[in-house]
Scaffold this motif. Structure first.
Motif: not given
Length: 383
Positions: A343-359, A306-309, A364-372
């Motif tokens: 920033e405080n070290g807390t880990i928050v998990k978000a999932t994303m459906a893989n809707l296409t065959r192409i991975v 339910k978390v959008r990344i 990717t790793w180390e990207d700055k992202v927003f969770l809503t």
């Protein structure tokens, strides 16, 4: 037969009918082993034709509860009733229940059909009735061509079916299943779960399953009782347990979830404003708990799906926004799991459906992202 059971299962909810009497009733049951209390003043109703699951970690009391119903243990306090009859003093072999063990407990020197017939012979049925019943059971579990084989000549899934057929051959009022699929591999276990559901509906029997596998409990059962240290933390359907957990324990035990400790900052009808105690952000959420007060402690629980990344920041003034760095990524085929470090070290998990065959990895790793997430996506827990 199976084409017709879907609508029946969906509409089956006898616990909502106050005029119906339960088939099984635990009344203030306590079981102690010396100084250890395995089951603590527990009350529970299970209805005829219900597929009921006892779910919890090892040592929570679920197997003890089942063994008391089977007659292998006696309650220290309280009563257990089956179809209105107190089971106190009735030995296991005289109770209208049967138990299927995790080990299957098949007789290695007997054929499949002899294993199924064993209990019927013990009950003194005549040969004709036994042969008819065994044929019915073999057909039910689709093992007709294996009737003459012995257990060592069968696969794990076939052994499980033989044990199931033997358990239901005597047509007990209640079938007790103690971790019945634990010895099967993942794919076979998933297939067998659906077979078990169809069989239960076809037989019209009451099934009580003990498991620590939350996916198994959510798949097969009409209702689930989540247990913790001898008490029931919550009873409900799979969707109720998953979407509306009653406590932090239930939320954390069933499925993946993010738990954020908060203080209640404002209450406006059903809508709450929470201040995260670890992160300097506000969370806006809906609540069904009318006892929530300003200044009280609370826990905001939200499922990763339910978390959008996103790499793009939300519009100015948007609520429920967390910012962090992609710390880890798990690819599970149908979905990808992102573990985002705030920033405080807390880990928050978000999932994303893989809707296409192409991975593709737009994130990717180390990207700055927003969770809503929307206001109604999470649950506010006060216990």
């Amino acid at each position: 037969m199976t084409m017709a059971v879907g609508p029946i299962k969906r509409k089956f909810a006898p616990w909502e009918d106050s005029t119906l009497k339960p088939l099984i009733r635990f009344e203030n049951v306590t079981k102690r082993f010396g100084d250890f209390t395995a089951v603590d003043n527990l009350s529970l109703d299970i209805y005829e034709r219900e597929f009921f699951a006892l779910l919890g970690p090892s040592g929570c009391g679920k197997t003890t509860l089942m063994r008391m119903l089977a007659g292998f243990e006696q309650p220290t306090e309280g009563r257990i009733l089956l179809d209105g009859k107190d089971l106190a003093g009735i030995p296991p072999y005289k109770r209208p229940v049967n138990m299927m063990f995790q080990s299957y407990a098949l007789f290695p020197h007997m054929t499949v059909e002899a294993n199924i017939a064993f209990g019927l012979r013990q009950d003194g049925l005549d040969s004709s009735a036994i042969n008819t019943r065994v044929s019915e059971m073999l057909s039910l579990v689709k093992l007709e061509k294996y009737a003459k084989r012995k257990p060592h000549q069968l696969s794990g899934g076939q052994k499980q079916r033989v044990a199931l057929a033997r358990s239901v051959a005597k047509r007990p009022k209640v079938l007790l299943l103690d971790e019945p699929l634990g010895a099967l591999d993942k794919k076979l276990r998933e297939e067998t779960q659906f077979e078990l559901m169809d069989l239960q509906v076809e037989l019209g029997m009451t099934f009580l399953i003990v498991t620590h596998d939350q996916e198994e409990a959510m798949t097969v059962s009409d209702r689930i009782a989540v247990m913790d240290h001898g008490v029931i933390a919550q009873i409900g359907t799979a969707s109720e347990i998953y979407e509306q957990p009653a406590s932090r324990y239930v939320a954390d035990f069933v499925g993946e979830i993010n738990l954020i400790d908060c203080k209640v900052k404002a209450v406006n009808g059903r809508q709450l404003t929470l201040a995260s105690t670890a992160e300097a952000v506000e969370i806006v959420a809906d609540s069904n708990d009318g006892d929530v007060r300003v200044g009280s402690d609370a826990c905001f629980a939200i499922r990763p799906e339910k978390v959008r990344i996103s790499l793009e920041p939300p519009p100015p003034g948007a609520s429920n926004v967390l910012c962090g760095e992609v710390w880890d990524i798990g690819y599970l085929g149908d979905i990808s799991i992102f573990r985002v470090r705030l920033e405080n070290g807390t880990i928050v998990k978000a999932t994303m459906a893989n809707l296409t065959r192409i991975v593709e990895r737009p994130i990717t790793w180390e990207d700055k992202v927003f969770l809503t997430w929307p206001h109604e996506a999470g649950v506010v827990l006060t216990k």
